[in-house]
Scaffold this active site. Structure first.
Site, PDB file in Angstrom:
ATOM      1  CB  CYS A  99      -5.046  19.055  24.138  1.00 27.56           C
ATOM      2  SG  CYS A  99      -5.227  19.663  25.829  1.00 27.56           S
TER       3      CYS A  99
ATOM      4  CG  ASN B 200      -5.980  17.648  30.862  1.00 30.55           C
ATOM      5  OD1 ASN B 200      -6.025  17.058  31.941  1.00 30.55           O
ATOM      6  ND2 ASN B 200      -7.070  17.831  30.152  1.00 30.55           N
TER       7      ASN B 200
ATOM      8  CB  CYS C 201      -5.960  25.371  26.235  1.00 24.66           C
ATOM      9  SG  CYS C 201      -4.800  26.489  27.049  1.00 24.66           S
ATOM     10  NE  ARG C 202      -4.975  22.289  21.975  1.00 27.46           N
ATOM     11  CZ  ARG C 202      -3.944  21.792  21.316  1.00 27.46           C
ATOM     12  NH1 ARG C 202      -4.011  21.686  19.999  1.00 27.46           N
ATOM     13  NH2 ARG C 202      -2.860  21.384  21.955  1.00 27.46           N
ATOM     14  CB  SER C 203      -8.283  17.891  26.270  1.00 28.98           C
ATOM     15  OG  SER C 203      -7.362  18.165  27.290  1.00 28.98           O
TER      16      SER C 203
ATOM     17  CG  ASP D 204      -1.480  24.951  21.844  1.00 30.13           C
ATOM     18  OD1 ASP D 204      -2.128  25.647  22.654  1.00 30.13           O
ATOM     19  OD2 ASP D 204      -0.476  24.305  22.163  1.00 30.13           O
TER      20      ASP D 204
HETATM   21  P1  4NP Z   1      -3.589  22.673  25.498  1.00 32.87           P
HETATM   22  O1  4NP Z   1      -2.703  24.006  25.408  1.00 32.87           O
HETATM   23  O2  4NP Z   1      -2.729  21.583  24.912  1.00 32.87           O
HETATM   24  O3  4NP Z   1      -4.766  22.995  24.662  1.00 32.87           O
HETATM   25  O4  4NP Z   1      -3.906  22.471  26.948  1.00 32.87           O
HETATM   26  C1  4NP Z   1      -1.412  24.077  25.962  1.00 32.87           C
HETATM   27  C2  4NP Z   1      -1.258  24.368  27.298  1.00 32.87           C
HETATM   28  C3  4NP Z   1       0.009  24.456  27.841  1.00 32.87           C
HETATM   29  C4  4NP Z   1       1.123  24.267  27.041  1.00 32.87           C
HETATM   30  C5  4NP Z   1       0.950  23.964  25.702  1.00 32.87           C
HETATM   31  C6  4NP Z   1      -0.303  23.872  25.167  1.00 32.87           C
HETATM   32  N1  4NP Z   1       2.440  24.386  27.603  1.00 32.87           N
HETATM   33  O5  4NP Z   1       3.401  24.287  26.842  1.00 32.87           O
HETATM   34  O6  4NP Z   1       2.553  24.563  28.818  1.00 32.87           O
END
Ligand code: 4NP
Length: 156
Positions: free
Chosen positions: A12, A15, A17-19, A128
């Site tokens: 994602c 790294n 939240c989703r992955s 997201d």
């Molecule tokens: P992820 O979510 O891609 O599912 O881990 C996010 C976590 C952090 C950020 C963006 C998306 N960020 O911009 O810090």
């Protein structure tokens, strides 16, 4: 590939939240089926390298009996295309970022949008949830369906 040891990477943006959820869910499903798979996750961005998953991802995993708190963020690197057999992107932005590192048809064939494992050909994104408050249950349910599809397709 079917039935053999497979190396699978979930990707994602952050790294956190989703992955990490996708990694934990697929690990649990593979273990339940006795599949000797190596499963990891990474982010295309580098903001959260070394960090544990978002507390909301840890909480929703815990609600479903999974502990993902030991995971630590890392950034996707081009070498992951050599190391892994399958790479699952959460959305089209992740997909395109990974594709830019793929130098051969073999590399490109490893990269998939994860929701196509549940609903083939629909090219759905796992939204997201980072900036929202209530997206984590939806993300968990979507990834649970996708990981079920992965085990069915590649788990023999
Ligand atoms: P992820 O979510 O891609 O599912 O881990 C996010 C976590 C952090 C950020 C963006 C998306 N960020 O911009 O810090």
């Amino acid at each position: 590939m079917k039935g053999n040891k497979m190396k699978i990477l979930m990707v994602c943006l952050g790294n956190i939240c989703r992955s990490p959820l996708a990694e934990g869910i697929l690990q649990a499903k593979a273990a339940a089926k006795g599949l000797d798979w190596e499963i990891d996750s990474a982010g295309t961005g580098r903001w959260h390298v070394g960090q544990e998953p978002d507390s909301r991802s840890i909480a929703v995993a815990k609600k479903h009996g999974l502990d993902i708190s030991h995971q630590r963020g890392r950034q996707f690197r081009a070498g992951d295309l050599d190391r892994f057999d399958l790479i699952f992107a959460m959305d089209s932005s992740n997909y395109q970022d990974i594709m830019r590192h793929a130098n051969s048809p073999d590399d490109k064939a490893k990269i998939h949008l994860i929701m196509n494992m549940a609903e083939p050909g629909k090219n759905q994104a796992v939204p997201d949830p980072y900036y929202g408050t209530d997206g984590f249950d939806l993300v968990y349910d979507m990834l649970d369906r996708a990981c079920e599809g992965i085990v069915k397709k590649y788990g023999g």
